[in-house]
Write an enzyme that holds these catalytic residues in place. Structure first.
Site, PDB file in Angstrom:
ATOM      1  N   GLY A  30      40.937 -44.718  -0.901  1.00  0.00           N
ATOM      2  CA  GLY A  30      39.539 -44.260  -0.829  1.00  0.00           C
ATOM      3  C   GLY A  30      38.769 -44.697  -2.063  1.00  0.00           C
ATOM      4  O   GLY A  30      37.612 -45.113  -1.986  1.00  0.00           O
ATOM      5  N   TRP A  78      38.176 -48.366  -1.862  1.00  0.00           N
ATOM      6  CA  TRP A  78      37.149 -48.663  -0.858  1.00  0.00           C
ATOM      7  C   TRP A  78      35.778 -48.739  -1.525  1.00  0.00           C
ATOM      8  O   TRP A  78      34.927 -49.544  -1.145  1.00  0.00           O
ATOM      9  CB  TRP A  78      37.154 -47.559   0.213  1.00  0.00           C
ATOM     10  CG  TRP A  78      36.070 -47.696   1.243  1.00  0.00           C
ATOM     11  CD1 TRP A  78      36.130 -48.393   2.407  1.00  0.00           C
ATOM     12  CD2 TRP A  78      34.761 -47.121   1.203  1.00  0.00           C
ATOM     13  NE1 TRP A  78      34.933 -48.291   3.096  1.00  0.00           N
ATOM     14  CE2 TRP A  78      34.074 -47.516   2.369  1.00  0.00           C
ATOM     15  CE3 TRP A  78      34.080 -46.310   0.280  1.00  0.00           C
ATOM     16  CZ2 TRP A  78      32.770 -47.126   2.651  1.00  0.00           C
ATOM     17  CZ3 TRP A  78      32.774 -45.928   0.555  1.00  0.00           C
ATOM     18  CH2 TRP A  78      32.138 -46.335   1.728  1.00  0.00           C
ATOM     19  N   HIS A  79      35.580 -47.880  -2.536  1.00  0.00           N
ATOM     20  CA  HIS A  79      34.261 -47.836  -3.178  1.00  0.00           C
ATOM     21  C   HIS A  79      33.943 -49.101  -3.951  1.00  0.00           C
ATOM     22  O   HIS A  79      32.795 -49.504  -4.034  1.00  0.00           O
ATOM     23  CB  HIS A  79      34.161 -46.626  -4.108  1.00  0.00           C
ATOM     24  CG  HIS A  79      33.934 -45.354  -3.374  1.00  0.00           C
ATOM     25  ND1 HIS A  79      34.960 -44.655  -2.794  1.00  0.00           N
ATOM     26  CD2 HIS A  79      32.804 -44.671  -3.077  1.00  0.00           C
ATOM     27  CE1 HIS A  79      34.461 -43.581  -2.190  1.00  0.00           C
ATOM     28  NE2 HIS A  79      33.162 -43.580  -2.340  1.00  0.00           N
ATOM     29  N   GLY A  80      34.932 -49.690  -4.539  1.00  0.00           N
ATOM     30  CA  GLY A  80      34.626 -50.875  -5.320  1.00  0.00           C
ATOM     31  C   GLY A  80      35.883 -51.554  -5.810  1.00  0.00           C
ATOM     32  O   GLY A  80      36.928 -50.910  -5.968  1.00  0.00           O
ATOM     33  N   PHE A  87      28.812 -50.862  -2.075  1.00  0.00           N
ATOM     34  CA  PHE A  87      30.135 -50.633  -1.494  1.00  0.00           C
ATOM     35  C   PHE A  87      30.188 -51.161  -0.064  1.00  0.00           C
ATOM     36  O   PHE A  87      31.155 -51.089   0.593  1.00  0.00           O
ATOM     37  CB  PHE A  87      30.497 -49.146  -1.523  1.00  0.00           C
ATOM     38  CG  PHE A  87      30.344 -48.540  -2.907  1.00  0.00           C
ATOM     39  CD1 PHE A  87      30.737 -49.269  -4.023  1.00  0.00           C
ATOM     40  CD2 PHE A  87      29.786 -47.307  -3.098  1.00  0.00           C
ATOM     41  CE1 PHE A  87      30.577 -48.741  -5.301  1.00  0.00           C
ATOM     42  CE2 PHE A  87      29.634 -46.763  -4.370  1.00  0.00           C
ATOM     43  CZ  PHE A  87      30.027 -47.490  -5.471  1.00  0.00           C
TER      44      PHE A  87
END
Lengths: 422, 470
Positions: B319, B322-324, B470
């Site tokens: 997770g 996933w953001h960066g 993102f």
């Protein structure tokens, strides 16, 4: 018109998206949306226009926009001032180096003592890059086109560091605001051809926000924080004696002595755009004290580093497009003034050391400007008459001593050349 | 094209008129929706439209194949794997390739090997993480038998590219959006009022977030040591900024969808009032956390077999990633994995039982405060430009540096805290009094005028939304 608050009208077949009654219902709701939402937005817009204009009246210079706006407006008022018909009218255009470093009164008095009668005006303003100069000069042309020849001489100061590639990429909120203030819808349409987002933003700033860019408001929180960090940083630096509130004390003292310089940061009619040439002995003493502290080597070095970072001040890699904008500015001025000269202000040579590349770049830039416009160059940049004690930072002349020396020297140069003619 | 710009206003105004007054046929309306979504997306970079179409096409085709092979578990699983492979490859190439190359170079550098691995000139397509997750979940839903494969690529592509939520979510499930596209619901007056209210609230929150960006940047980007107070101010400012920015975007997205009759589930529910890290993830970016729960956490085992802690960690690490594509995001994810696991452990400990039996307002307030503190610590990693920056900030926040804060710092801190409270307060008011306001609709108009005015005076059109990256 009565409207249901739900689309559970029993006559409508909700499982058939093409039911004609659904289409009618959809249109009815859409119309209501436009009326309700549109009216709220429009009312909000009117509130904004009113609020921003009130803000500007209550706080004329909250975002350092006052000077450039009032300078542009002053072009018109200067025209309406009753000039002595025998006086040569001289406009000095340029950056903050001119704004703080040139005194029309001292310049005129000096020339007058040599038998040359002039009436000069200071049109310098901070945060100026060549694009803004071009806008300003075009406005000058637009206002004076019907009275060509009113202005006998325009001295156009060229700050080479404002035209560097490094500086060119830094288009901050003040640049945006300056463009918005000096431009009009025709300029914004021009901008739209290459950058429609910026054009819309300019339109908003100019016509809805009264010249105040939104970023200036949203940055209100960060600015005092950064100022505090600067003060803390200074307090931690044992090398330089802290200035504390001395600068503010001087500012308040001068403001109380110069009622004509209100609101602060504007273009003052009484002094023809310059700051008053003198102040009380007490204020002058405090100014000398403040300037001396600002001339501390560590502060000067910090100022130099800031100029290097923002503007490539020693290598002067000139941006060709910026140079063309400056040339454009001169050409606009040439259309309405009898003569335009190019001025290089004194450089703080003890602090700013042009590299060999910088010297070559400057030489090339000046040659290009002169080749394309035919202007004369008044080069005071390496004048030994000035030392570090005449500057309060890496490039600005001190309020009294430096300004007086520059104004007198410039007058002497013109008197010596004998070419200030009506 | 950002929601908070005049360009979007005119784009939506034209779309709205065409959608409601010109195109009356269902198919034409879907076409219009699709074309508008592609124009909206293309405003960033038209070159990435084919990638979006490719993502949609691959999952549309593969989901069909999965459905045709429902009787054959091996084959349908192979098709599913192909979908996951394609989606993760798209993400991997466009989002993570340079991160992997750089990390490899840094890793071998630890052994004294100076490997010059050139990074690739790849531009990150806007919203790629959102639409690949959306697309992938459709195939998984079909695989699990939760929904039928959709017949009609036009509608499916319209669902995936639905412009109100295309670039920054919320992450919609196909089973939620596709039926709406099949039916193109008519909004009610209540929907319109709510929609406009949400748009206004979103714009105001975005404006507040932009105001917080300055103090946050002043602390995080400072190249000189700062006082503890200023460090806390910066961390809290970012805490407020990211909430206002992201939840503001979501509010606008939901509001815009409501104006054309579409319902998008809410993505935030007063997250800084959470009483535990677990509770936080039920209230923060709900569409992502529920996606991760349904498609990742459960897939790796969930609560089964006593591997909950491991599974929580895997889920939160991914997770975070996933953001960066940066290690700070991974650490941010790991931090949340850690505090969630500790929360699980504490729940069944003696302390947890004691808290359960003494759950008065004081204990609840304490839980909210502790959770908030833990979340703020996480945001430091999220915002930091690197580990050095994060450690410096954390050290300045917790260890007195000897640098004294001025009186003005306290004022700024007060303003930041006020902004943080204000953002939650308007959300709380909307939740608490929104339904009552519908009964007094005459009050809505002046509230909208005030809100729009506030946005137009202070708002800075064109400030990017943080989650676009993102």
């Amino acid at each position: 018109m009565t409207l249901s608050t739900s689309s559970s009208d029993m006559r409508i077949n909700h499982s058939d998206p093409n039911d004609p009654r659904r289409v009618k219902e959809r249109r009815k709701i859409a119309l209501w949306t436009i009326l309700f939402g549109g009216s709220a937005l429009l009312a909000g817009l009117l509130v904004v226009i009113f609020a921003v204009s009130q803000l500007r009246e209550a706080f004329p210079n909250p975002f350092s926009l006052q000077r450039i706006e009032t300078s542009a407006n002053a072009l018109d008022s200067a025209l309406r001032l009753p000039p002595d018909s025998d006086d040569t009218v001289v406009y000095v255009f340029g950056s903050s180096l001119i704004e703080f470093g040139f005194s029309p009164e001292i310049f005129d008095q000096r020339l007058s003592s040599k038998g040359i009668h002039t009436r000069s005006y200071n049109f310098g303003y901070g945060n100026a890059d060549p694009i803004i100069h071009e806008r300003f000069a075009r406005r000058f042309e637009q206002i004076y086109k019907d009275t060509t020849g009113t202005v006998d001489l325009v001295i156009f100061e060229f700050s080479p560091f404002q035209a560097t590639t490094t500086r060119a990429v830094q288009t901050g909120q003040l640049n945006h605001a300056a463009h918005a203030i000096l431009g009009d819808w025709r300029d914004f349409i021009e901008v739209a051809k290459t950058d429609h987002e910026e054009a819309i933003a300019l339109f908003n700033t100019r016509y809805i926000r009264n010249g105040v860019p939104a970023e200036a408001v949203t940055n209100l929180l960060a600015t005092p924080l950064r100022n505090m960090q600067r003060i803390q940083s200074e307090a931690n630096d044992n090398d330089a004696e802290p200035m504390g509130d001395m600068g503010w004390d001087l500012y308040h003292m001068l403001m109380s002595e110069w009622p004509q310089a209100h609101p602060p940061g504007g273009w003052y009619v009484e002094n023809r755009g310059g700051l008053p040439p003198s102040a009380s002995p007490k204020a002058m003493a405090l100014a000398a004290e403040v300037m001396a502290k600002m001339q501390h080597p560590s502060r000067m070095e910090a100022s130099r580093q800031q100029r290097l970072a923002c503007c490539d001040m020693e290598d002067l890699n000139i941006d060709p497009a910026m140079l063309q904008h400056f040339i454009g500015a001169i050409k606009h001025a040439q259309k309405v003034a009898k003569r335009v000269d190019l001025l290089l202000m004194p450089r703080n040579q003890d602090i700013i050391h042009l590299s060999a590349l910088g010297k070559a770049n400057l030489k090339d830039a000046l040659a290009t400007i002169q080749h394309e416009t035919g202007v004369n160059l008044v080069d005071l940049s390496i004048e030994p008459y000035f030392s570090v004690t005449d500057f309060f930072d890496a490039d600005h002349l001190t309020l009294f001593k430096g300004r007086q020396k520059l104004s007198e020297l410039l007058a002497d140069v013109y008197a010596e050349n004998g070419d200030v003619v009506k | 094209m950002l929601f908070n710009t005049p360009q979007f206003f005119w784009f939506f105004a034209i779309f709205f008129v065409l959608y409601n007054f010109v195109f009356s046929n269902h198919k034409k309306q879907v076409w219009l929706l699709l074309a508008s979504s592609l124009i909206f997306y293309g405003a960033w970079n038209y070159a990435f439209i084919p990638l979006l179409v490719f993502s949609a096409l691959s999952d549309y085709v593969i989901a069909g194949c999965v459905e045709r092979n429902m009787h054959d578990p091996v084959k349908k699983k192979r098709w599913l794997m192909l979908s996951i492979f394609i989606n993760l490859s798209v993400l991997g190439i466009f989002k993570y390739s340079n991160f992997v190359l750089q990390s490899t170079q840094d890793f071998v550098g630890l052994f004294g090997i100076d490997a010059h691995i050139s990074t690739l000139s790849i531009i990150l397509p806007v919203g790629i993480s959102f639409y690949t997750f959306q697309s992938m979940s459709y195939t998984i839903d079909v695989y699990r038998g939760d929904m039928k494969a959709h017949r009609g690529f036009l509608t499916f592509l319209s669902a995936l590219s639905f412009f109100p939520q295309l670039v920054a979510g919320p992450i919609l499930r196909a089973k939620h959006i596709l039926p709406q596209l099949d039916n193109l619901p008519i909004p009610t007056i209540a929907n319109i009022r709510n929609g406009l209210m949400l748009i206004m609230l979103g714009l105001v929150k975005k404006t507040m977030a932009d105001m917080m960006a300055g103090p946050a940047s002043a602390a995080f980007d400072s190249n000189i040591p700062i006082s503890s107070l200023d460090a806390w101010t910066g961390a809290l400012a970012f805490t407020a900024q990211i909430y206002g920015d992201f939840s503001g975007y979501t509010d606008i997205a939901i509001g815009i969808a409501l104006l054309i009759g579409f319902h998008i589930p809410k993505n935030f529910n007063l997250p800084y009032f959470s009483s535990s890290p677990v509770d936080f993830w039920r209230r923060w970016h709900i569409s992502l956390s529920s996606w991760l729960r349904d498609y990742l956490y459960i897939s790796v085992g969930g609560n089964r077999n006593g591997n909950r802690t491991r599974n929580v960690f895997i889920t939160m690490l991914l997770g975070g990633l996933w953001h960066g594509a940066a290690w700070t995001f991974v650490v941010w994810g790991a931090w949340h994995g850690l505090i969630i696991s500790i929360t699980h452990w504490l729940t069944y400990s003696a302390l947890g039982r004691w808290v359960d039996t003494h759950n008065n307002w004081l204990v609840r307030a304490l839980k909210v405060l502790v959770t908030f503190y833990l979340v703020v610590i996480g945001w430091v990693f999220f915002r930091a430009t690197g580990f050095d920056n994060a450690w410096t900030m954390l050290a300045q926040m917790h260890i007195p540096s000897g640098i004294e804060a001025s009186a003005g710092s306290t004022i700024i801190l007060g303003l930041v805290v006020a902004g943080l409270i204000f953002m939650h307060l308007i959300d709380w008011l909307n939740i608490r009094f929104g339904p009552a306001l519908e009964q007094r609709s005459w009050l809505m108009w002046p509230i909208l005028v005030i809100g729009f005015s506030l946005f137009l005076v202070v708002g800075d059109p064109g400030h990017d939304f943080i989650y676009f990256q993102f």
